[in-house]
Design an enzyme around this catalytic site. Structure first.
Site, PDB file in Angstrom:
ATOM      1  N   HIS A 473       0.834  -1.095  -0.046  1.00 35.62           N
ATOM      2  CA  HIS A 473       0.071   0.104   0.096  1.00 35.62           C
ATOM      3  C   HIS A 473       0.894   1.236   0.141  1.00 35.62           C
ATOM      4  CE1 HIS A 473      -3.232   2.649   2.262  1.00 35.62           C
ATOM      5  NE2 HIS A 473      -3.099   2.960   0.950  1.00 35.62           N
ATOM      6  N   HIS A 478       1.431   5.208  -2.693  1.00 35.75           N
ATOM      7  CA  HIS A 478       1.708   6.444  -2.455  1.00 35.75           C
ATOM      8  C   HIS A 478       2.925   6.999  -2.699  1.00 35.75           C
ATOM      9  CE1 HIS A 478      -2.252   7.148  -0.274  1.00 35.75           C
ATOM     10  NE2 HIS A 478      -2.162   5.890  -0.351  1.00 35.75           N
ATOM     11  N   HIS A 665      -3.835   0.398  -6.656  1.00 34.17           N
ATOM     12  CA  HIS A 665      -4.167   1.045  -5.367  1.00 34.17           C
ATOM     13  C   HIS A 665      -5.738   0.854  -4.781  1.00 34.17           C
ATOM     14  CE1 HIS A 665      -5.641   4.539  -2.831  1.00 34.17           C
ATOM     15  NE2 HIS A 665      -4.639   4.105  -2.085  1.00 34.17           N
ATOM     16  N   ASN A 669      -6.449  -1.077  -0.990  1.00 34.81           N
ATOM     17  CA  ASN A 669      -6.652  -0.099  -0.202  1.00 34.81           C
ATOM     18  C   ASN A 669      -8.357  -0.146   0.427  1.00 34.81           C
ATOM     19  OD1 ASN A 669      -6.363   2.598   1.051  1.00 34.81           O
ATOM     20  ND2 ASN A 669      -8.147   3.081   0.010  1.00 34.81           N
ATOM     21  N   ILE A 815      -7.007   9.035  -1.289  1.00 36.09           N
ATOM     22  CA  ILE A 815      -7.187   8.321   0.137  1.00 36.09           C
ATOM     23  C   ILE A 815      -5.902   7.764   0.534  1.00 36.09           C
ATOM     24  CG2 ILE A 815      -8.722   6.577  -0.449  1.00 36.09           C
ATOM     25  CD1 ILE A 815      -9.138   8.998   2.520  1.00 36.09           C
TER      26      ILE A 815
END
Length: 815
Positions: A473, A478, A665, A669, A815
């Site tokens: 993740h 990110h 993602h 997520n 997010i």
């Protein structure tokens, strides 16, 4: 006509409108003129309003020989920033011209530099009208800055720095953290903030409550609906501290039924007024007041996983299924060699060969095939966290309230297409003169063996949860995406077609990452408090980046092949055959991957009809060079970086970036709350050692007397569970303003008939995928995605309503 929106967060927009005032605009021609002509000026005056939009108009006297209008200069003459949505030039003989802005304009008193906005027509650098070239270069220069000074909130500067702001040595020496980025701890780069260095560590940057991101990355202020970043901030800075102050100590749950209190009774908050009056409206599904008690109580919605089958977490079949269709389905891999061996130095970590022997495996699979035959027939699969975790084991074991092992979990592929867990191996390296310790656990038919298996499974799930959060993740989506965003804004002009292709997929990521550095992955943050590696959590993600991350293997087909989960097969659809046919993540992911690749192919071949145009595009080449040598500079010399010479090269690179930001993602997520909200299914931490590590110690006797109590002590504490469940809930939530993949055409694309047609085809493919996934989830033959009490696999279903839904693929890491 100039359309603006007031700053959100203010209920009375009438108070905002007078501060917007007159905007100053200049216009100039953009093509077929050997030299730039004088600009045409006008003052914009407010003419009306509609809901939250304020309209401005300006009149211009444009000479007949002015040429085609290509850009706008805007100057804000008032003392507060304003948000400009778009500009429409009407009354022209050639028809209206749209200029999409979607940007904040600073007051000229803060920065006298006029803002440049280009028309919606895209140009490669070599095709840019001569009158616009200098403005194209000037705007890129403005975005790059000079690499000095502390960044202000109103700045729009994109620059690079290492991760040296996670620790806080000035507050406490125990909060010091190593710099991530460089030879010792390789890592991607983050956005430079320029904050001063700490007093105790000149290599570390001081922390602040407001982490800089370039102004247009912090989009949330103009959204009429609740934006996820605001919600994350509220949870991290208001709710979680209240939970921590309301639950005394670090006690385990006294019994399993006590865990249910989180969902049916809630946690009473000691002083809910400190949360803030707006929090309940921000996350109404998370925070509820129990009116009949008169208390403020945090009560979680029941996760779908728990609601469908309360005891699913107990079943080994579900353990195996979630490696293929859970929240971390991207680490299971095929066993291709036997025996299992470590690549670590045996002088440091002990014997390399696994204790999962040929004899153990052949006895467990019933003797109907040898291990060699099982490997050849592709029947054995593994979750292997041995080599990644072993370098951290002894350090983590020095921390209070946690422990760690290296681990291997072996699975056997059943004729039904499901995975059966066979063995779990836990390993501790040599320490303090003690030799390496390792033990193999398996499902048994005696009471002691059954409980030892459950304990071993808890340790492996904690390893998998940590790997998921820190690597699958945080790192792979990110963290690794932030350099793409910085390079895109520094090297590709806003009028570059590739900038406009990527822009929807870079939305909000830098702001979310800044919030993570502020209160999630920082020293003593939520991750360190709730996950087994503790203070070494983010350092572990650096080890994974160094050992495992490769840009080329971020392509879904390449990743599947690398893990042995697929093979190239010219006779199969898309030339790829899955090793496990019922692999929900791979099957659905490849649909999204193919749709993205086709859309990117249509787009790139339109703007680069000749292969030479890719190599001649100086902005594009600078962009790719900067990603490799600066943004991911610690891996700049790796041979696996793709070249960028042809349109096919560019298609491959862009498809990877868009897939990671959207499909990948989403897959790792949005299932966090449904699968991890009930933490026995996915504990984030294992707090106690296996009782058999010291067979003559007190722990062994305690385990034999009270095995359930021993397991609960190993699980997250009440405080850890409540705190991280709140975070999982909000990380799994779709914002009301979410933009889903293939859903909304960008204005730049809508004005070009060819690109508009290509996007409509993309949109149609995405809608078709919705139906395919629904049909798969209704197929009772696919036992990894449908069955009694199972949560259907919808994490790659493209569209979703707002909230925690366990589905939906946003364009970006929002997010």
């Amino acid at each position: 006509m100039l359309i603006t929106r007031p700053i959100s967060g203010r209920d009375d927009w009438h108070r905002v409108a007078p501060n917007l005032g007159d905007g100053f605009a200049q216009w100039w021609r953009r093509r077929r003129r050997p030299e730039e002509k004088p600009t045409v000026k006008g003052y914009a005056r407010r003419t009306g309003k509609q809901e939250n939009e304020i309209y401005y108009e300006s009149s211009f006297d444009i000479p007949e020989d002015f040429g085609t209008i290509g850009a706008v200069l805007i100057e804000n003459e008032h003392h507060k920033e304003m948000f400009v949505k778009n500009i429409v030039l009407d009354g022209l003989s050639s028809g209206p011209i749209d200029i999409t802005c979607n940007s904040w304009i600073h007051a000229k008193f803060d920065n006298p530099t006029k803002r440049i906005f280009f028309s919606n027509k895209s140009y490669l650098p070599s095709q840019t009208p001569s009158a616009l070239k200098s403005y194209r270069d000037k705007e890129l220069g403005n975005l790059r800055g000079d690499g000095t000074g502390e960044r202000k909130t109103s700045d729009r500067i994109y620059d690079y720095d290492v991760y040296n702001d996670l620790g806080d040595p000035d507050e406490d020496e125990d909060l010091a953290r190593p710099v991530l980025g460089g030879p010792e701890h390789p890592y991607p780069r983050r956005c430079r903030t320029g904050r001063p260095r700490t007093e105790k560590d000149p290599l570390s940057e001081s922390r602040s409550s407001n982490v800089y991101v370039p102004r247009d990355e912090a989009f949330s202020e103009v959204k009429q609906a609740t934006f996820s970043a605001k919600t994350v901030y509220s949870v991290l800075h208001a709710l979680v501290p209240q939970v921590q102050s309301s639950i005394a100590g670090d006690l385990p749950f006294p019994h399993f039924t006590a865990i249910d209190v989180l969902f049916n009774e809630g946690v009473e908050l000691s002083d809910a007024t400190k949360i803030g009056s707006g929090l309940a409206s921000i996350i109404p599904r998370l925070v509820k007041a129990i009116s009949d008690t008169g208390n403020n109580v945090l009560r979680f919605e029941t996760p779908e996983f728990l609601d469908r089958d309360k005891f699913a977490w107990f079943r080994d079949a579900e353990f195996g299924r979630q490696t293929l269709a859970g929240v971390n389905p991207c680490t299971i891999k095929l066993v291709t060699e036997w025996p299992l061996k470590s690549k670590l130095d045996p002088e440091v970590y002990g014997p390399a060969e696994s204790a999962i022997t040929k004899e153990l495996v052949e006895e467990e699979i019933g003797g109907f095939m040898t291990v060699e035959e099982a490997v050849k027939q592709k029947k054995l699969f593994i979750l292997d966290y041995h080599d990644l975790l072993m370098p951290c084991v002894n350090k983590v074991r020095e921390l209070k309230g946690t422990t760690l092992y290296g681990s291997r979990t072996l699975f056997f592929l059943m004729p039904s297409g499901t995975l059966r867990p066979l063995f779990i191996e836990l390993v501790r390296p040599p320490v303090d003169g003690k030799p390496q310790w390792k033990q193999v656990f398996q499902q048994c038919w005696d009471a002691t063996g059954v409980w030892l298996w459950r304990l071993a499974k808890a340790h492996v799930l904690a390893h998998d949860s940590g790997y998921h959060q820190l690597v699958s993740h945080w790192l792979r989506t990110h963290c690794c995406t932030e350099p793409y965003i910085i390079a895109t804004n520094r090297q590709l002009s806003a009028m570059h077609p590739i900038y406009r292709l990527l822009h929807p997929h870079l939305r909000y990521t830098m702001e979310i990452n800044a919030l993570a550095r502020e209160a999630l992955i920082n020293a003593n943050g939520i991750i360190e408090k709730a996950f087994s590696p503790g203070k070494y959590s983010i350092e572990l993600s650096s080890i994974a980046y160094d050992q495992l991350w490769r840009f080329d293997l971020e392509a879904l087909p390449a990743d599947l092949i690398n893990r042995g989960m697929a093979v190239e097969d010219p006779t199969a659809p898309r030339g790829l055959k899955l090793t496990i046919e019922d692999y929900p993540y791979a099957n659905d992911g490849l649909l999204i991957w193919d749709a993205i690749k086709q859309w990117v192919t249509d787009y790139v071949t339109y703007y680069y009809p000749e292969a030479s145009l890719v190599e001649l595009d100086n902005e594009l080449q600078s962009w790719w060079t900067e990603i490799r040598t600066v943004g991911h500079g610690d891996k700049k010399d790796e041979p696996w970086w793709p070249e960028l010479k042809t349109p096919d090269d560019l298609i491959g690179i862009l498809t990877i970036i868009i897939w990671v930001a959207s499909g990948f993602h989403a897959a790792v997520n949005f299932g966090q709350f449904d699968y991890g909200g009930y933490f026995p299914n996915r504990p984030t931490i294992a707090r106690t050692q296996m009782p058999t590590e010291d067979p003559n110690g007190e722990e062994k006797n305690r385990f034999l007397d009270r095995p359930e109590e021993f397991l609960l002590e190993c699980f997250p504490s009440q405080l850890q569970a409540a705190s991280f469940t709140a975070v999982q809930d909000i990380l799994s939530t779709h914002s009301p303003d979410e933009e889903y993949i293939g859903e909304q055409i960008q204005p730049y694309w809508a004005e070009d008939k060819v690109i508009k047609s290509a996007f409509e085809r993309f949109n149609g493919q995405i809608k078709m995928i919705e139906g395919i996934i629904d049909a798969r989830n209704a197929d009772t033959e696919l036992m990894n995605r449908t069955g009694a009490g199972l949560v259907p696999y919808e994490l790659l279903k493209p569209f979703s309503e707002a909230g925690v839904t366990g589905k939906g693929v946003p364009n970006s890491i929002s997010i």
